[in-house]
Each structure stands twice: as C-alpha cells, then as structure tokens.
Design a protein around this motif. Structure first.
Motif, PDB file in Angstrom:
ATOM      1  N   THR A  18      85.235  49.232  88.001  1.00  0.00           N
ATOM      2  CA  THR A  18      85.252  49.342  86.534  1.00  0.00           C
ATOM      3  C   THR A  18      83.842  49.545  85.988  1.00  0.00           C
ATOM      4  O   THR A  18      83.644  50.291  85.015  1.00  0.00           O
ATOM      5  CB  THR A  18      85.881  48.085  85.917  1.00  0.00           C
ATOM      6  N   GLU A  19      82.846  48.905  86.592  1.00  0.00           N
ATOM      7  CA  GLU A  19      81.460  49.104  86.147  1.00  0.00           C
ATOM      8  C   GLU A  19      80.985  50.520  86.469  1.00  0.00           C
ATOM      9  O   GLU A  19      80.233  51.118  85.695  1.00  0.00           O
ATOM     10  CB  GLU A  19      80.545  48.077  86.812  1.00  0.00           C
ATOM     11  N   SER A  20      81.419  51.072  87.576  1.00  0.00           N
ATOM     12  CA  SER A  20      81.058  52.448  87.914  1.00  0.00           C
ATOM     13  C   SER A  20      81.635  53.426  86.896  1.00  0.00           C
ATOM     14  O   SER A  20      80.989  54.427  86.541  1.00  0.00           O
ATOM     15  CB  SER A  20      81.564  52.797  89.318  1.00  0.00           C
ATOM     16  N   ILE A  21      82.823  53.146  86.403  1.00  0.00           N
ATOM     17  CA  ILE A  21      83.420  54.001  85.374  1.00  0.00           C
ATOM     18  C   ILE A  21      82.596  53.938  84.090  1.00  0.00           C
ATOM     19  O   ILE A  21      82.416  54.944  83.400  1.00  0.00           O
ATOM     20  CB  ILE A  21      84.879  53.581  85.130  1.00  0.00           C
ATOM     21  N   LYS A  22      82.063  52.772  83.769  1.00  0.00           N
ATOM     22  CA  LYS A  22      81.194  52.672  82.587  1.00  0.00           C
ATOM     23  C   LYS A  22      79.949  53.545  82.756  1.00  0.00           C
ATOM     24  O   LYS A  22      79.477  54.167  81.793  1.00  0.00           O
ATOM     25  CB  LYS A  22      80.788  51.220  82.354  1.00  0.00           C
ATOM     26  N   GLN A  23      79.412  53.578  83.961  1.00  0.00           N
ATOM     27  CA  GLN A  23      78.275  54.468  84.210  1.00  0.00           C
ATOM     28  C   GLN A  23      78.651  55.927  83.990  1.00  0.00           C
ATOM     29  O   GLN A  23      77.897  56.694  83.377  1.00  0.00           O
ATOM     30  CB  GLN A  23      77.777  54.281  85.646  1.00  0.00           C
ATOM     31  N   LEU A  24      79.817  56.306  84.472  1.00  0.00           N
ATOM     32  CA  LEU A  24      80.262  57.691  84.309  1.00  0.00           C
ATOM     33  C   LEU A  24      80.551  58.015  82.848  1.00  0.00           C
ATOM     34  O   LEU A  24      80.376  59.165  82.420  1.00  0.00           O
ATOM     35  CB  LEU A  24      81.500  57.933  85.167  1.00  0.00           C
ATOM     36  N   GLN A  25      80.988  57.034  82.087  1.00  0.00           N
ATOM     37  CA  GLN A  25      81.181  57.259  80.646  1.00  0.00           C
ATOM     38  C   GLN A  25      79.846  57.526  79.953  1.00  0.00           C
ATOM     39  O   GLN A  25      79.766  58.338  79.029  1.00  0.00           O
ATOM     40  CB  GLN A  25      81.882  56.045  80.024  1.00  0.00           C
ATOM     41  N   ILE A  26      78.795  56.854  80.390  1.00  0.00           N
ATOM     42  CA  ILE A  26      77.458  57.134  79.862  1.00  0.00           C
ATOM     43  C   ILE A  26      77.031  58.547  80.227  1.00  0.00           C
ATOM     44  O   ILE A  26      76.489  59.286  79.390  1.00  0.00           O
ATOM     45  CB  ILE A  26      76.459  56.096  80.395  1.00  0.00           C
ATOM     46  N   ASP A  27      77.287  58.946  81.480  1.00  0.00           N
ATOM     47  CA  ASP A  27      76.942  60.299  81.901  1.00  0.00           C
ATOM     48  C   ASP A  27      77.697  61.334  81.077  1.00  0.00           C
ATOM     49  O   ASP A  27      77.142  62.379  80.702  1.00  0.00           O
ATOM     50  CB  ASP A  27      77.261  60.486  83.386  1.00  0.00           C
ATOM     51  N   ALA A  33      80.978  66.196  84.577  1.00  0.00           N
ATOM     52  CA  ALA A  33      80.970  64.770  84.242  1.00  0.00           C
ATOM     53  C   ALA A  33      82.362  64.292  83.851  1.00  0.00           C
ATOM     54  O   ALA A  33      82.777  63.175  84.216  1.00  0.00           O
ATOM     55  CB  ALA A  33      79.981  64.503  83.113  1.00  0.00           C
ATOM     56  N   LEU A  34      83.108  65.133  83.123  1.00  0.00           N
ATOM     57  CA  LEU A  34      84.458  64.759  82.713  1.00  0.00           C
ATOM     58  C   LEU A  34      85.384  64.656  83.918  1.00  0.00           C
ATOM     59  O   LEU A  34      86.168  63.695  84.041  1.00  0.00           O
ATOM     60  CB  LEU A  34      84.997  65.788  81.717  1.00  0.00           C
ATOM     61  N   ASN A  35      85.296  65.611  84.824  1.00  0.00           N
ATOM     62  CA  ASN A  35      86.142  65.573  86.022  1.00  0.00           C
ATOM     63  C   ASN A  35      85.795  64.374  86.904  1.00  0.00           C
ATOM     64  O   ASN A  35      86.687  63.740  87.481  1.00  0.00           O
ATOM     65  CB  ASN A  35      85.967  66.868  86.824  1.00  0.00           C
ATOM     66  N   THR A  36      84.507  64.070  87.010  1.00  0.00           N
ATOM     67  CA  THR A  36      84.098  62.921  87.816  1.00  0.00           C
ATOM     68  C   THR A  36      84.642  61.626  87.227  1.00  0.00           C
ATOM     69  O   THR A  36      85.110  60.742  87.956  1.00  0.00           O
ATOM     70  CB  THR A  36      82.571  62.856  87.914  1.00  0.00           C
ATOM     71  N   LEU A  37      84.586  61.507  85.898  1.00  0.00           N
ATOM     72  CA  LEU A  37      85.118  60.310  85.249  1.00  0.00           C
ATOM     73  C   LEU A  37      86.617  60.190  85.479  1.00  0.00           C
ATOM     74  O   LEU A  37      87.118  59.108  85.817  1.00  0.00           O
ATOM     75  CB  LEU A  37      84.805  60.351  83.753  1.00  0.00           C
ATOM     76  N   ARG A  38      87.339  61.278  85.316  1.00  0.00           N
ATOM     77  CA  ARG A  38      88.789  61.230  85.530  1.00  0.00           C
ATOM     78  C   ARG A  38      89.138  60.922  86.981  1.00  0.00           C
ATOM     79  O   ARG A  38      90.109  60.213  87.267  1.00  0.00           O
ATOM     80  CB  ARG A  38      89.410  62.558  85.106  1.00  0.00           C
ATOM     81  N   ARG A  39      88.330  61.450  87.902  1.00  0.00           N
ATOM     82  CA  ARG A  39      88.563  61.152  89.313  1.00  0.00           C
ATOM     83  C   ARG A  39      88.409  59.666  89.594  1.00  0.00           C
ATOM     84  O   ARG A  39      89.241  59.055  90.287  1.00  0.00           O
ATOM     85  CB  ARG A  39      87.588  61.953  90.167  1.00  0.00           C
ATOM     86  N   GLU A  40      87.345  59.057  89.049  1.00  0.00           N
ATOM     87  CA  GLU A  40      87.111  57.636  89.313  1.00  0.00           C
ATOM     88  C   GLU A  40      88.121  56.758  88.590  1.00  0.00           C
ATOM     89  O   GLU A  40      88.463  55.672  89.074  1.00  0.00           O
ATOM     90  CB  GLU A  40      85.683  57.260  88.905  1.00  0.00           C
TER      91      GLU A  40
END
Length: 509
Positions: A326-335, A399-406
């Motif tokens: 869940t914390e990694s997803i927060k990082q990807l949301q920042i990206d 970045a959007l695809n990476t977030l959706r993947r995670e």
C-alpha cells in the motif's frame, strides 16, 4: 511416566541356579559402558547446561541473524535517501575568485602596450523553496588596474549586490511537485521499516520451527533409546530363557535383530539431533556451530479456537508485506501526480535586481551600495513547448499503467493473504485434533504393549509379537510428539501471517 511391568511369571518356575545366572546377566548389562546414543542423551540431560528457552533463542536471532542484519542495512540506506532528498533544500554557498591580465596596442591612439590587470571575487547563496522557485543572493567585487595614464580611476573598484528568483509557472510548479522527492523518500523509509518487520516475523517463525524441530529430535532420541533399552532387556531375558530351555534360538535371534534395528534408529536419531542443532545455531548465531545447546522443551499452548475473520482482519492491519504494498502505491500516486503536471509546457518567471557602484576606494565602493545611483533589474518569461508533448504524455501513461498494475497486484496480495490465513487456521484446527487423537493412540499402544509383554511373560506370546508391539508403541510416541510440534509450528505460521508474533515475544519496533 512409564508404567512398571508385571513381574515375569516364568521367574517363579526358575531354579536357584538359573535365577543366579539371570541376575548376573542383568548386572553385566547394567555395568556396560554407555552407547553413543545414551552418552548424547546424558549430555543433554537437565543440569548439564543451562536450559535454552524459545524466548532466548528469538532474542539471539534478532541480534545475530545474518538475514536480518542485511535487511537493516537496507533500512539505514532508506534513511540516508531521505536525508539526500531533504538536502536538496539546504542553502548552497558559492565562492568564485580569479585574476586576469591583458596587454595590447591601440592603433587608434598614441598609447602603446596598454596593460589591464583584473581581480574579481563573487560570493553567493541560493535556496530552493517548496513552491519550486530558486532564490539567489550574491555580492561581487572587481578590481581593475591599468597603466593607461588617461584612466580616471586607477585602480577602479566595482561592487554589486543582487537578488534573483526563478519560479516555474506551469511545468514543475507547486509544492506537490517540488516536494515529491521528499515525500517519496519518506514513504521509502516506511517501506524499508515494514520490510524489516517482515524479516523479523520470518526470523521469529523460522527460529520457532527450528527450536521445535530440535525438541522433536531430542525427544525422539529419548524414545529411540527407550526402545533400545527395551530391546536389550528382551534379548537378555531370551538369552537367559534359552539357557533354561524356556526359549528357542529363534527367539534369541529375533531379539538380536530387534536390538540392532533399535540401535540403527538411535544412530539416525542422533544424526537428526545434530542437524537440528546446526539449523538452530545457524539462525541464532554466527559461526557458533560448536556451541553446546542446553535443554529445550515445548512451551505450553493456550487453549483457543482459531478464528478466520479475526486473523484476517489482523493480517490486513499488521501484515508488513501488505502494508508495504500500500505504501508503494502511494509512491506511484506521487509519480502520477508529477507526470500529470509535467505534461504542461515549461514557463518560467525570472526576476533579478541589484545595486552596483564604482569607486577608486574599496571602502567607498562597499559603503555606497545601499544608496548609490547604480542599479539594475530584469524581468523575463521563458517558454519551452516541445511539439506535441509526446514524451511527456507517454511518461504520464507509463506512470498511470504502473499505478494500475500495482493496484491489481495489491488485490492479488490481498487474495493470497486471505488464502494463507484460511490455510493457517485450518492447519491449527487440524493439528489441535491431531494432538488429541495421537495422545489416545499412544495410550492404546502403551496398553497393547503391556498386554503383549504380560502374555510373553506368561509364555502365551512370542518375541516377534513383543517387538512388533514395541515398534507400535515407539511409533505412537513419536507420532504424538510430531503432532505437538506440528501444532506449535502451525501456530507460529499463523502468528507470522497476522503479525501477532511481535506482541507475543515482546519485540519492540
């Protein structure tokens, strides 16, 4: 505690001479030197070394385990990465100084070999601010000397004081983008801490399993030694009975084979003990394989009924791998937020202003800076618009695809976590029932062995049947011990999954 066997009925029929032979044989067996298995058992007996508790093993593992030590380096590096990100907003001092000289003829005048000697120094400080702007304050001093007789000031001192600011208005503007690296590094430290917690839980679980395996190995060795002792006693009795004509050579041979089989089981059990000790020492120490481990024992278990809903809720709240995801997803949301902002063209506002003076005296040049007549200012806009912004849009889509993947992977982790909890709860429930069943099976095998031994003493059974009953008793005892170990190992796995091992062993974070 093992029950006392009934006195052999055939002893009542022995002659005094045969009874004396039997007593002498029993005495000789008692005075035999200890076998390697018995020596190992005596070495691990209570009082030889201090008892080794599971809590002590876990504390040693947390202090010396190699895997956990390696993970702590990653956590330390995460803290250093946060320091690096924050250091981007530390003030930066600059100092430049230099000297130059030139000499040239001037064809338009009567001056020949005009020489200029220059010395310059500039001191400045710059600071980034959370809006994305950069502020710079600088002061400079230049000294110019010449051999030109017509120079009005020789040497001439020039001083200036200036303040400049550069503020992005579109791309890279705003505190969310400017502070993205710091926020990302903060999440990175949290992820590293969670990874360390996950490693701690795994080390605790592995240490529990290794400790229980050692208990099982040592207790199995005791059972094997008891079986060997019973087999030796049966051989001694059959040998004596053969001398009195009560038993046959086949009975003695069967008893001898039983002793050898029991001795082989003891040798294998000794190897298992040494391997179990090495596995535990590998977890709780560093190259300490020659250390003698004290007495170990299974800790008591609380009577409880595992509940899937409670364990799953705890796992979602405390399981480090899930929380780290869940914390990694927060990082990807920042990206993603940064990439969305960076789809805009670059538009920067630059402004600068300052004072400058020129004088023949260094002191006057500095003193006149605040109220001198010399000043300068500048204001400009700089626009950069890549045609089509294709690269910026591609980075945003990435970045959007990476977030959706995670996010999809997080759902997968959640489902796997539910599966693990269900499996762990079922394992505990199954082993709770298995312990009860194996305990009854041991009681049954004990009674069957006692009955068969009594029949043998009465001359109604054979050595083969006694050995078979003895093997059944040994298997039942080992199975009960294995069930006890399996139950505690299953509970350790459930505690690892729902994260309750930390509170169970008072492990501070």
């Amino acid at each position: 505690m093992q029950r006392l066997l009934p006195a052999p009925t055939y002893l009542k029929r022995l002659t005094p001479r045969a009874f004396a032979q039997l007593a002498a044989l029993a005495l000789s067996v008692a005075l035999l030197p200890l076998s390697p298995a018995q020596a190992a058992l005596a070495k691990s007996a209570p009082g030889s070394t201090a008892p080794l508790t599971l809590q002590a093993c876990i504390e040693r593992a947390l202090d010396k385990n190699f895997g956990l030590a390696i993970q702590r380096f990653d956590a330390a590096n995460a803290l250093e990465s946060l320091t690096i990100a924050r250091a981007d907003y530390d003030p930066a001092l600059t100092l430049t100084t230099g000297r130059s000289a030139s000499q040239a003829d001037n064809a338009d005048t009567s001056l020949v070999g005009t020489r200029n000697d220059n010395f310059s120094t500039r001191l400045g400080v710059s600071q980034k601010i959370p809006t994305g702007a950069t502020l710079s304050l600088s002061q400079s001093l230049n000294r110019r000397g010449t051999n030109n007789a017509f120079a009005l000031m020789n040497p001439a001192y020039t001083a200036d004081l200036s303040l400049s600011v550069s503020q992005p208005l579109l791309r890279g503007a705003g505190s969310r983008v400017a502070l993205a690296s710091i926020r990302r590094a903060e999440l990175g430290t949290e992820i590293a801490s969670l990874n360390t917690t996950a490693r701690i839980l795994q080390v605790v679980r592995d240490t529990e399993a290794a400790y229980y395996s050692l208990v099982y190995a040592r207790e199995s060795l005791k059972v094997r030694n008891q079986s060997l002792d019973l087999a030796q006693r049966l051989l001694a009795e059959n040998t004596t009975r053969l001398g009195t004509g009560v038993a046959t050579n086949l009975d003695v041979l069967q008893a001898e084979v039983g002793v050898e089989n029991a001795r082989r089981s003891v040798l294998l059990a000794e190897q298992t003990v040494r391997d179990a000790e090495d596995r535990l020492l590998n977890l709780i120490g560093q190259f300490e394989f020659d250390e003698a481990l004290g007495e170990v024992s299974l800790p008591p278990t609380a009577t409880f009924s595992p509940d899937y809903a409670i364990s799953y809720a705890l796992a979602l709240k405390q399981q480090p791998e899930y929380r780290a995801a869940t914390e990694s997803i927060k990082q990807l949301q920042i990206d993603l937020s940064t990439a969305r902002r960076n789809r805009l063209p670059s538009l920067d506002l630059n402004a600068a202003g300052g004072y400058n003076t020129r004088d023949a005296s260094l002191n006057r040049a500095y003193n006149r800076l605040p109220d001198g007549d010399g000043y300068s200012w500048q204001l400009d806009l700089a626009l950069r618009f890549p045609w089509g912004l294709r690269a910026e849009r591609a980075r945003y889509n990435t970045a959007l695809n990476t977030l959706r993947r995670e996010e999809t992977r997080l759902r997968q982790i959640e489902q796997n976590l539910a599966l693990d909890v269900r499996s762990a709860v079922r394992s505990v429930e199954t082993n709770l029932a298995s312990v009860s069943i194996s305990r009854k099976a041991t009681e049954l095998s004990t009674r069957q062995y006692e009955l068969e031994r009594a029949r043998f003493d009465a001359g109604l059974s054979t050595s083969r049947r006694v050995l078979e009953a003895q093997d059944d008793l040994e298997s039942a005892r080992v199975a009960e011990l294995q069930a006890q170990v399996n139950l505690r190992t299953a509970m350790a796995e459930l505690n690892r999954i729902d994260g309750t091992s930390l509170a169970l062993y008072n492990i501070a974070q």
